[in-house]
Design an enzyme around this catalytic site. Structure first.
Site, PDB file in Angstrom:
ATOM      1  N   GLU A  52       0.820  -1.230   0.000  1.00  0.00           N
ATOM      2  CA  GLU A  52       0.000   0.000   0.000  1.00  0.00           C
ATOM      3  C   GLU A  52       0.846   1.270   0.000  1.00  0.00           C
ATOM      4  O   GLU A  52       0.599   2.192   0.775  1.00  0.00           O
ATOM      5  CB  GLU A  52      -0.957  -0.018   1.197  1.00  0.00           C
ATOM      6  CG  GLU A  52      -2.012  -1.101   1.098  1.00  0.00           C
ATOM      7  CD  GLU A  52      -3.054  -1.053   2.217  1.00  0.00           C
ATOM      8  OE1 GLU A  52      -2.935  -0.189   3.120  1.00  0.00           O
ATOM      9  OE2 GLU A  52      -3.987  -1.871   2.176  1.00  0.00           O
ATOM     10  N   GLU A  93      -5.715  -8.374  -0.456  1.00  0.00           N
ATOM     11  CA  GLU A  93      -6.441  -8.036   0.778  1.00  0.00           C
ATOM     12  C   GLU A  93      -7.892  -7.782   0.409  1.00  0.00           C
ATOM     13  O   GLU A  93      -8.178  -6.897  -0.401  1.00  0.00           O
ATOM     14  CB  GLU A  93      -5.873  -6.785   1.474  1.00  0.00           C
ATOM     15  CG  GLU A  93      -4.561  -7.012   2.202  1.00  0.00           C
ATOM     16  CD  GLU A  93      -4.153  -5.813   3.060  1.00  0.00           C
ATOM     17  OE1 GLU A  93      -5.053  -5.140   3.617  1.00  0.00           O
ATOM     18  OE2 GLU A  93      -2.944  -5.561   3.152  1.00  0.00           O
TER      19      GLU A  93
END
Length: 505
Positions: free
Chosen positions: A176, A295
């Site tokens: 991320e 995710e």
């Protein structure tokens, strides 16, 4: 006589999307909350093995048949020194873990997790730190993990008691990195340059690895999808997958809208595919970048409790969502969405596996138990292996606050040639009425229904606990075949798995 709403499907063995990569049934364990300490690892627990791993948890993980588990993070990896988690335990440092503001003891690290994954019949999807570190640490780490012997870091691993290399196949290039909350947050150009040079160095050590580059943290990020385009322009020739992350919640307490959110995931996937293929065209490349949705889950129940946690504890309860029945229904629609994109989504990781936004929960010194979302994931993992089929369907539709033309029927089918089986996965989103499903399966001549699994509860907010499993699947569905047509009643707000076999029963 009750008049049900009607839905139709056509399932044909020639309408093939792709072979399903079993890794879409992957999961994730981060050094976060009680995922590791008190989750998979609890020395002194009545079921703990000689390494301190809870065997009751391992049994539930094996039942899910999880082929790959991402590790060690997550936000945590962006400031993680891998060297802290190897070697003699008594020499490992305790660190301030800044992502989740806890104390990390490093009692469990790379080698121990590799041992756990073997016991769980799973592979490890490893991540390198591209937040506070970079090329040098990454090349040393893969040398430690994957090089056989005869070099400093491979011999260091051997000195730690692991003669054979771990041979981790899939590696994440950070986590991320578009997120301002990330330690070492970068612009797309900064990250793209670092990722491609790290990828090149890691492949020098082990050319057989597969690499995942960071996409956007979710589809509402301000740079999405320009982030993907810029990062892939830097990395396209040196990586295999781009990552997607997305979590869902029902904060508005609007169940009809909530159950339509798989359409949001579908749009996210299609946009990333289009962006990757734009870069492919721009580069005149013959290579196709696939997707790693590493995710995904429901995450919102625990948000308020997490804001009250005092910092710098060791493994406090964090992100412990207690899932209800409607969460399981949404998870079912998300799994169906992955199957519909099996030609490009090759890896997916339910985040996470134990205690932290997880299908499995544990009590300290006590039981391990199944949350509501355990069931659709288990069914898809068990019966969703083989070839994803492009099904044609028609269904009554509805509109919500955020979505229009939402089909009450969300469905797909998987053909397992080896087992001579077809499985239909179907969710009825209607909150009050059954759907009468009619499925044309005449290309599967002679196939008979083996079972019709149903997950249903009258109360959308019903939850499981260590004391009571209120929401669990049954095999009392009424699906039957007549002259190549499957007819089944899909109860209101229900997850359905209809299994058919061509073998003589």
């Amino acid at each position: 006589m009750v008049e049900f709403k009607k839905a139709k499907m056509v399932v044909d063995k020639e309408y093939r999307i792709s072979e399903i990569d079993k890794r879409i049934y992957g999961s994730f364990i981060e050094h976060l909350g009680r995922a590791v300490y008190g989750g998979i690892y609890e020395p002194g627990h009545p079921t703990a093995d000689e390494q301190g791993f809870r065997q009751d948890v391992l049994e539930l993980v094996r039942e899910l048949n999880v082929p790959i588990v991402r590790y060690p993070g997550g936000n945590m990896v962006s400031a993680y020194n891998w060297e802290d988690g190897v070697g003699p335990r008594e020499q490992r440092p305790r660190r301030l873990e800044l992502a989740w503001r806890v104390i990390e003891t490093n009692e469990i690290g790379t080698n121990e997790f590799a041992d756990w994954a073997k016991k769980a019949n799973s592979e490890v999807m490893m991540a390198v730190n591209l937040g506070t570190r970079g090329i040098d640490a990454a090349r040393n780490f893969i040398e430690y993990c994957n090089h056989p012997s005869g070099s400093y870091y491979s011999d260091l691993r051997i000195s730690h008691g692991y003669k054979e290399p771990h041979k981790f196949k899939v590696w994440c290039l950070g986590n991320e990195m578009d997120g301002p909350w990330q330690i070492g947050h970068k612009t797309p150009d900064e990250y793209g340059r670092l990722a491609v040079e790290t990828a090149k160095a890691m492949r020098q050590v082990d050319p057989s690895i597969e690499l995942v580059v960071c996409g956007s943290s979710h589809s509402n990020m301000p740079l999405f999808p320009q982030w993907e385009a810029t990062v892939l322009e830097h990395t396209y020739d040196h990586v295999d997958y781009i990552s997607l992350h997305q979590y869902f919640g029902n904060r508005e307490h609007d169940s009809a809208n909530y159950l339509a959110k798989s359409l949001e995931m579908d749009r996210f996937i299609r946009t990333v595919i289009a962006t990757a293929d734009f870069v492919k065209a721009k580069k005149r490349s013959k290579k196709t970048i696939n997707l790693s949705f590493d995710e995904w889950n429901v995450w919102y129940h625990s948000n308020e409790a997490d804001r009250k946690i005092e910092p710098w504890q060791i493994a406090p309860p964090q992100l412990e969502d207690h899932y209800n029945f409607e969460d399981a229904l949404l998870v079912g629609t998300l799994l169906i969405t992955f199957l519909k994109h099996a030609d490009r989504v090759k890896i997916a990781c339910l985040a996470q596996l134990v205690n932290v936004i997880a299908p499995i929960m544990t009590e300290k010194n006590g039981k391990a138990w199944r949350q509501t979302i355990y069931y659709p994931f288990m069914h898809a993992s068990q019966y969703g292996r083989g070839i994803a089929l492009h099904t044609l369907s028609s269904s009554p539709r509805y509109d919500t606050k955020d979505f229009t033309d939402v089909p009450y029927l969300e469905s797909t089918a998987v053909y397992n040639e080896e087992q001579d089986e077809v499985t239909i996965f179907a969710v009825n989103r209607h909150l009050e009425e059954s759907l009468e499903l009619e499925c044309d399966m005449r290309s599967f001549e002679g196939y008979q229904v083996v079972e019709h699994i149903v997950l249903h509860h009258e109360d959308l907010k019903a939850r499981n606990s260590a004391a009571e499993e209120a929401v669990k699947s049954t095999t009392n569905g009424d699906a039957a075949v007549d002259d190549g047509i499957v007819r089944a009643t899909l109860l209101p707000k229900s997850w359905n798995v209809i299994r058919l076999s061509g073998r003589k029963q």
